[in-house]
Write a protein that holds these residues in place. Structure first.
Motif, short mmCIF file in Angstrom:
data_model
loop_
_atom_site.label_atom_id
_atom_site.label_comp_id
_atom_site.label_asym_id
_atom_site.label_seq_id
_atom_site.Cartn_x
_atom_site.Cartn_y
_atom_site.Cartn_z
N MET A 27 -4.19 0.24 -6.65
CA MET A 27 -3.66 1.51 -7.14
C MET A 27 -2.31 1.81 -6.50
SD MET A 27 -5.98 2.54 -9.15
CE MET A 27 -7.33 1.44 -9.53
N GLU A 48 0.87 -1.19 0.00
CA GLU A 48 0.00 0.00 0.00
C GLU A 48 0.90 1.23 0.00
OE1 GLU A 48 -2.27 2.50 -0.35
OE2 GLU A 48 -3.75 1.08 0.45
N ASP A 49 0.63 2.16 -0.95
CA ASP A 49 1.49 3.35 -1.05
C ASP A 49 1.09 4.47 -0.11
OD1 ASP A 49 -0.78 3.39 -2.80
OD2 ASP A 49 -0.01 5.27 -3.62
N GLU A 50 -0.14 4.41 0.42
CA GLU A 50 -0.55 5.46 1.36
C GLU A 50 -0.13 5.04 2.77
OE1 GLU A 50 -4.80 6.77 0.14
OE2 GLU A 50 -4.15 5.15 -1.17
N LYS A 94 -12.30 -0.13 -0.43
CA LYS A 94 -12.05 0.96 0.51
C LYS A 94 -13.23 1.92 0.49
CE LYS A 94 -7.04 1.23 -0.23
NZ LYS A 94 -5.99 2.09 -0.81
N ASP A 151 -2.88 -3.49 -2.60
CA ASP A 151 -3.67 -2.38 -3.12
C ASP A 151 -3.54 -2.37 -4.65
OD1 ASP A 151 -5.25 -0.10 -3.11
OD2 ASP A 151 -3.50 1.23 -3.04
CA CA Z 1 -2.94 3.22 -3.28
#
Ligand code: CA
Length: 249
Positions: free
Chosen positions: A67, A21-23, A117, A65
């Motif tokens: 994205m 997950e990039d966040e 989400k 994730d």
């Molecule tokens: Ca993401």
């Protein structure tokens, strides 16, 4: 993977989860929630980082994730499914989109489950537990997720095979073939039985498949097992069995 020589009872196996997950906030929240469940959590912020991490050490589950910057989650999933070592690795896909098409698309890509989400921590926990339970059940037919015969060791959920502690590169079919022989240790299996168990061929349908396929894969598996390849014995007129020699034999 920790170096364990003997079979380990399932309760002692700590499941490792890779959260991709990039966040950072969401990654931290997921990691916190899963760690509370007693899982060992690692995180990766990009698809590339995730692939490198999995290449080093295959986890029991990936929370992925869709994205991501650079290599997307979908692409990571495609790559995992294309590799024999990770083709059966459980993946829970996360997405911000709600459309039904996305759900179908995600499952078609080979995700084990799908979470949209925003999701509640409870929902995440339940999905993760369900996937891990299914993976364990799939690999626990012989009473444990880790099978061993002499120096041959199979970690079924993470699809890791080792020979005397060294990684053994097996295709998905070779892995399942060896798993079947190890689960039925010493008992002769017909080619049809092996096709049914290792190839997921339904009972009866195996007659239509060329049973020589089994012979070819057994030959390859023996070659990869080196000296231990001799333990896969041909039982003339019947099939094959895996039999480790007793001390002194
Ligand atoms: Ca993401």
């Amino acid at each position: 993977m920790t170096a364990v020589a003997a079979p380990v009872p399932h309760a002692q196996v700590v499941c490792r989860v890779l959260v991709v997950e990039d966040e950072p906030d969401i990654a931290a929240l997921i990691a916190y929630q899963l760690a509370r469940e007693g899982l060992r959590v690692e995180t990766a912020g990009t698809g590339q980082e995730a692939l490198s991490s999995i290449e080093r050490d295959i986890p029991h589950l990936v929370v992925l994730d869709r994205m991501l910057p650079g290599i997307s989650g979908d692409e990571v999933l495609r790559k995992l499914r294309a590799e024999p070592a990770t083709s059966g690795l459980p993946v829970l896909l996360l997405t911000a989109r709600r459309e039904q098409e996305d759900r179908i698309e995600g499952l078609e890509l080979g995700a084990d489950d799908y979470l949209t989400k925003p999701f509640s921590p409870r929902e995440l926990t339940l999905r993760v537990q369900a996937i891990l339970r299914r993976a364990k059940e799939g690999g626990a037919m012989a009473g444990g997720s880790i099978l061993s015969t002499g120096p041959i060791r199979l970690d079924v959920p993470s699809r890791e095979a080792t020979l005397a502690g060294r990684p053994l590169e097996l295709t998905r079919t070779e892995f399942r073939l060896l798993q079947t022989l190890m689960e039925r240790n010493g008992r002769t299996q017909t080619r049809s039985q092996l096709l049914e168990h290792a190839w997921d061929v339904e009972s009866g349908a195996s007659e239509r498949l060329e049973t020589r396929t089994v012979d070819v894969h057994i030959r390859r598996l023996r070659a990869k097992l080196g000296t231990m390849g001799l333990w896969i014995q041909t039982v003339r007129g019947f099939g094959y069995r895996l039999k480790a020699p007793r001390a002194g034999e």
